[in-house]
Design a protein around this motif. Structure first.
Motif, PDB file in Angstrom:
ATOM      1  N   PHE A  52       0.829  -1.203   0.000  1.00  0.00           N
ATOM      2  CA  PHE A  52       0.000   0.000   0.000  1.00  0.00           C
ATOM      3  C   PHE A  52       0.865   1.256   0.000  1.00  0.00           C
ATOM      4  CE2 PHE A  52      -2.731  -3.328   1.448  1.00  0.00           C
ATOM      5  CZ  PHE A  52      -3.954  -3.023   0.883  1.00  0.00           C
ATOM      6  N   PRO A  53       1.830   1.325  -0.923  1.00  0.00           N
ATOM      7  CA  PRO A  53       2.680   2.525  -0.932  1.00  0.00           C
ATOM      8  C   PRO A  53       1.887   3.763  -1.366  1.00  0.00           C
ATOM      9  CG  PRO A  53       3.086   1.242  -2.895  1.00  0.00           C
ATOM     10  CD  PRO A  53       2.166   0.418  -2.015  1.00  0.00           C
ATOM     11  N   GLU A  54       2.385   4.905  -0.980  1.00  0.00           N
ATOM     12  CA  GLU A  54       1.791   6.176  -1.394  1.00  0.00           C
ATOM     13  C   GLU A  54       1.688   6.204  -2.910  1.00  0.00           C
ATOM     14  OE1 GLU A  54      -0.155   9.420  -0.467  1.00  0.00           O
ATOM     15  OE2 GLU A  54       0.948   8.373   1.100  1.00  0.00           O
ATOM     16  N   GLY A  55       0.554   6.632  -3.417  1.00  0.00           N
ATOM     17  CA  GLY A  55       0.343   6.727  -4.855  1.00  0.00           C
ATOM     18  C   GLY A  55      -0.368   5.528  -5.453  1.00  0.00           C
ATOM     19  N   SER A  56      -0.359   4.386  -4.768  1.00  0.00           N
ATOM     20  CA  SER A  56      -1.021   3.205  -5.333  1.00  0.00           C
ATOM     21  C   SER A  56      -2.541   3.304  -5.214  1.00  0.00           C
ATOM     22  CB  SER A  56      -0.504   1.912  -4.704  1.00  0.00           C
ATOM     23  OG  SER A  56      -0.831   1.840  -3.335  1.00  0.00           O
ATOM     24  N   ASP A  57      -3.011   4.324  -4.515  1.00  0.00           N
ATOM     25  CA  ASP A  57      -4.443   4.565  -4.443  1.00  0.00           C
ATOM     26  C   ASP A  57      -4.981   5.194  -5.726  1.00  0.00           C
ATOM     27  OD1 ASP A  57      -2.899   6.837  -3.717  1.00  0.00           O
ATOM     28  OD2 ASP A  57      -4.665   7.781  -2.817  1.00  0.00           O
ATOM     29  N   MET A  58      -4.104   5.689  -6.572  1.00  0.00           N
ATOM     30  CA  MET A  58      -4.515   6.362  -7.800  1.00  0.00           C
ATOM     31  C   MET A  58      -4.768   5.399  -8.949  1.00  0.00           C
ATOM     32  SD  MET A  58      -4.785   9.337  -6.934  1.00  0.00           S
ATOM     33  CE  MET A  58      -4.301  10.454  -5.653  1.00  0.00           C
ATOM     34  N   ASP A  59      -4.453   4.132  -8.753  1.00  0.00           N
ATOM     35  CA  ASP A  59      -4.662   3.121  -9.788  1.00  0.00           C
ATOM     36  C   ASP A  59      -6.166   2.890  -9.958  1.00  0.00           C
ATOM     37  OD1 ASP A  59      -4.996   0.474 -11.048  1.00  0.00           O
ATOM     38  OD2 ASP A  59      -2.822   0.336 -10.831  1.00  0.00           O
ATOM     39  N   ALA A  60      -6.657   3.001 -11.171  1.00  0.00           N
ATOM     40  CA  ALA A  60      -8.088   2.840 -11.447  1.00  0.00           C
ATOM     41  C   ALA A  60      -8.576   1.417 -11.199  1.00  0.00           C
ATOM     42  CB  ALA A  60      -8.378   3.247 -12.886  1.00  0.00           C
ATOM     43  N   ASN A  61      -7.665   0.472 -11.113  1.00  0.00           N
ATOM     44  CA  ASN A  61      -8.042  -0.935 -10.957  1.00  0.00           C
ATOM     45  C   ASN A  61      -8.119  -1.392  -9.509  1.00  0.00           C
ATOM     46  OD1 ASN A  61      -8.192  -1.513 -13.764  1.00  0.00           O
ATOM     47  ND2 ASN A  61      -5.967  -1.422 -13.815  1.00  0.00           N
ATOM     48  N   THR A  62      -8.060  -0.475  -8.560  1.00  0.00           N
ATOM     49  CA  THR A  62      -8.067  -0.884  -7.162  1.00  0.00           C
ATOM     50  C   THR A  62      -9.416  -0.619  -6.506  1.00  0.00           C
ATOM     51  OG1 THR A  62      -6.903  -0.733  -5.054  1.00  0.00           O
ATOM     52  CG2 THR A  62      -7.150   1.322  -6.273  1.00  0.00           C
ATOM     53  N   THR A  63      -9.788  -1.480  -5.577  1.00  0.00           N
ATOM     54  CA  THR A  63     -10.969  -1.236  -4.751  1.00  0.00           C
ATOM     55  C   THR A  63     -10.549  -0.835  -3.343  1.00  0.00           C
ATOM     56  OG1 THR A  63     -11.160  -3.576  -4.167  1.00  0.00           O
ATOM     57  CG2 THR A  63     -12.470  -2.807  -6.052  1.00  0.00           C
ATOM     58  N   ALA A  64      -9.264  -0.562  -3.178  1.00  0.00           N
ATOM     59  CA  ALA A  64      -8.779  -0.054  -1.897  1.00  0.00           C
ATOM     60  C   ALA A  64      -9.302   1.372  -1.738  1.00  0.00           C
ATOM     61  CB  ALA A  64      -7.251  -0.068  -1.864  1.00  0.00           C
ATOM     62  N   SER A  65      -9.913   1.636  -0.601  1.00  0.00           N
ATOM     63  CA  SER A  65     -10.494   2.950  -0.352  1.00  0.00           C
ATOM     64  C   SER A  65      -9.412   4.002  -0.126  1.00  0.00           C
ATOM     65  CB  SER A  65     -11.385   2.884   0.886  1.00  0.00           C
ATOM     66  OG  SER A  65     -11.804   4.165   1.268  1.00  0.00           O
ATOM     67  N   PRO A  66      -9.648   5.220  -0.609  1.00  0.00           N
ATOM     68  CA  PRO A  66      -8.715   6.310  -0.312  1.00  0.00           C
ATOM     69  C   PRO A  66      -8.537   6.511   1.198  1.00  0.00           C
ATOM     70  CG  PRO A  66     -10.262   6.984  -2.010  1.00  0.00           C
ATOM     71  CD  PRO A  66     -10.730   5.649  -1.501  1.00  0.00           C
ATOM     72  N   LYS A  67      -9.498   6.029   1.985  1.00  0.00           N
ATOM     73  CA  LYS A  67      -9.415   6.161   3.437  1.00  0.00           C
ATOM     74  C   LYS A  67      -8.151   5.479   3.986  1.00  0.00           C
ATOM     75  CE  LYS A  67     -11.875   5.363   7.721  1.00  0.00           C
ATOM     76  NZ  LYS A  67     -12.977   4.689   8.376  1.00  0.00           N
ATOM     77  N   ILE A  68      -7.647   4.480   3.284  1.00  0.00           N
ATOM     78  CA  ILE A  68      -6.412   3.810   3.728  1.00  0.00           C
ATOM     79  C   ILE A  68      -5.298   4.831   3.880  1.00  0.00           C
ATOM     80  CG2 ILE A  68      -4.571   2.206   3.032  1.00  0.00           C
ATOM     81  CD1 ILE A  68      -6.825   0.522   1.700  1.00  0.00           C
ATOM     82  N   TRP A  69      -5.123   5.660   2.866  1.00  0.00           N
ATOM     83  CA  TRP A  69      -4.023   6.619   2.870  1.00  0.00           C
ATOM     84  C   TRP A  69      -4.346   7.844   3.735  1.00  0.00           C
ATOM     85  CZ3 TRP A  69      -5.416   3.397  -0.964  1.00  0.00           C
ATOM     86  CH2 TRP A  69      -4.432   2.515  -1.414  1.00  0.00           C
ATOM     87  N   GLU A  70      -5.639   8.121   3.915  1.00  0.00           N
ATOM     88  CA  GLU A  70      -6.055   9.213   4.791  1.00  0.00           C
ATOM     89  C   GLU A  70      -5.911   8.830   6.263  1.00  0.00           C
ATOM     90  OE1 GLU A  70     -10.087   9.805   3.513  1.00  0.00           O
ATOM     91  OE2 GLU A  70      -9.458  10.462   1.518  1.00  0.00           O
TER      92      GLU A  70
END
Length: 140
Positions: free
Chosen positions: A66-84
């Motif tokens: 879950f590195p910084e920036g991997s939340d921007m991948d359109a293919n992920t269902t990881a919530s932005p809340k992870i990085w927040e």
């Protein structure tokens, strides 16, 4: 050793693909576990141990992808809340790791002795999955 290093390099180059692969593994283990727990699949100690081992392996590795920036991948269902809320997410991962490790320990060498022992071991692991998905996964 070189092969392991190569796998790590590939995984770090595509953390989203690695997360997805780990989640697919968890999904398969959850499906097998749920089937046995509901009586849809006959209980088998070796299969139960394999499901618990799969959860444990994923729990051990999952947080690394879950590195910084991997939340921007359109293919992920990881919530932005992870990085927040990385601290909260890491607390959920700790719960998953603790439950998975305890389940493996409880399973012993040959797997849980019976279905009730498996339900006790797997239930706590599956509960952590549910909790994390509720807070840190984009719902489809």
């Amino acid at each position: 050793m070189l092969a392991v290093s190569g796998v790590t390099a590939v995984a770090s180059e595509d953390p989203v693909a690695t997360r997805k692969a780990l989640m697919q593994s968890n999904g398969a283990a959850a499906g097998l576990s749920g089937g046995m727990m509901k009586g849809e699949i006959p209980y088998n100690a070796a299969a139960a141990k394999a499901a618990l081992a799969s959860f444990n392996a994923a729990a051990t590795a999952f947080g690394d992808y879950f590195p910084e920036g991997s939340d921007m991948d359109a293919n992920t269902t990881a919530s932005p809340k992870i990085w927040e809320d990385m601290e909260g997410f890491e607390a959920e991962l700790d719960k998953f790791q603790t439950a998975a490790a305890a389940a493996m320990q409880a399973a012993g060498k040959d797997g849980p002795a019976d279905l009730d022992a498996f339900k006790a071991a797997a239930g706590s692991v599956l509960g952590t999955c549910k909790d994390c998905h509720e807070g840190y996964r984009v719902k489809n």
